[in-house]
Design a protein around this motif. Sequence first.
Motif, mmCIF file in Angstrom:
data_model
loop_
_atom_site.group_PDB
_atom_site.id
_atom_site.type_symbol
_atom_site.label_atom_id
_atom_site.label_comp_id
_atom_site.label_asym_id
_atom_site.label_seq_id
_atom_site.Cartn_x
_atom_site.Cartn_y
_atom_site.Cartn_z
ATOM 1 N N SER A 200 0.868 -1.187 0.000
ATOM 2 C CA SER A 200 0.000 0.000 0.000
ATOM 3 C C SER A 200 0.902 1.233 0.000
ATOM 4 N N ARG A 201 0.313 2.395 -0.223
ATOM 5 C CA ARG A 201 1.117 3.624 -0.227
ATOM 6 C C ARG A 201 1.782 3.850 1.122
ATOM 7 N N VAL A 202 1.083 3.547 2.184
ATOM 8 C CA VAL A 202 1.644 3.725 3.525
ATOM 9 C C VAL A 202 2.838 2.793 3.717
ATOM 10 N N GLU A 203 2.671 1.521 3.331
ATOM 11 C CA GLU A 203 3.776 0.569 3.447
ATOM 12 C C GLU A 203 4.948 0.992 2.578
ATOM 13 N N ALA A 204 4.661 1.458 1.377
ATOM 14 C CA ALA A 204 5.722 1.885 0.473
ATOM 15 C C ALA A 204 6.505 3.045 1.073
ATOM 16 N N LEU A 205 5.800 3.991 1.671
ATOM 17 C CA LEU A 205 6.486 5.117 2.315
ATOM 18 C C LEU A 205 7.292 4.654 3.526
ATOM 19 N N ARG A 206 6.736 3.750 4.280
ATOM 20 C CA ARG A 206 7.405 3.242 5.480
ATOM 21 C C ARG A 206 8.656 2.445 5.110
ATOM 22 N N ASN A 207 8.586 1.688 4.031
ATOM 23 C CA ASN A 207 9.698 0.816 3.630
ATOM 24 C C ASN A 207 10.683 1.482 2.672
ATOM 25 N N ARG A 208 10.431 2.712 2.334
ATOM 26 C CA ARG A 208 11.286 3.408 1.370
ATOM 27 C C ARG A 208 12.678 3.623 1.965
#
Length: 176
Positions: free
Chosen positions: A98-106
Motif C-alpha cells: 500500500s502507499r503507507v507501506e511503500a512510504l514506510r519501507n522506502r
Amino acid sequence: MLKVVVAGTTALFVIASPIANAQNLQTSSSASPERLNAADRNNLTDMRIDLVKAALQLTPEQEKLWPSVESAIRARAEDRKARVAKIQETVGRRADESRVEALRNRDPIAFLQRRSEALAQRSADLDKLAEAWQPLYKTLNPEQRQRMAAIAIFVLRDMSDVVERRRATQSDDDDD
C-alpha cells in the motif's frame, strides 16, 4: 537535399507516431501496461539506425566509419533496456504494498545509489556514443551536418515530450 530531409522526416513521423501513441496508452492505462517485446525494441532500434544512415547519405569513405557508430547506438539501447528492466523489477517488488507501506519501507539512500548508478551508466553510454560519432562527424559535409542537426533536434524534442507526458501522468496518478 530537401527531398531527402522531407522523406526522412516523414519516415520518422510514420515510425514514431504509432510508438508514441502506444507509449501514451501504456502510461495512461491503470491495468498492467503492454510493453514492447525484445523483437519490437530491436526493430525500433534498427529503424532508427537506418533512418539516420539514410538521412546522412554516407559516402563510401564515410561508410567505413559507420560500424562503430552503429555499435555504440546498439550498446546504448541494450543498456537502456537493462536499466528499464531493473526499474520494473524494483517496482514489481513494491506493487503489492500500500502507499503507507511503500512510504514506510522506502530507503532513500538505496534510491540515490540506484539513481547514481543509472546516471553513471547513461553518462558512460553517451561518452561512448560521442567518441564513436566524432571521426565520422569530422568527415560530414555541411549538408550532412544540417541533416544530422535536424534529426538531433527532432529526437531531443520528442524526448522532452515523452518526459513531459510521463511527468503529467505521474502527477495525475499522485492526484488519485
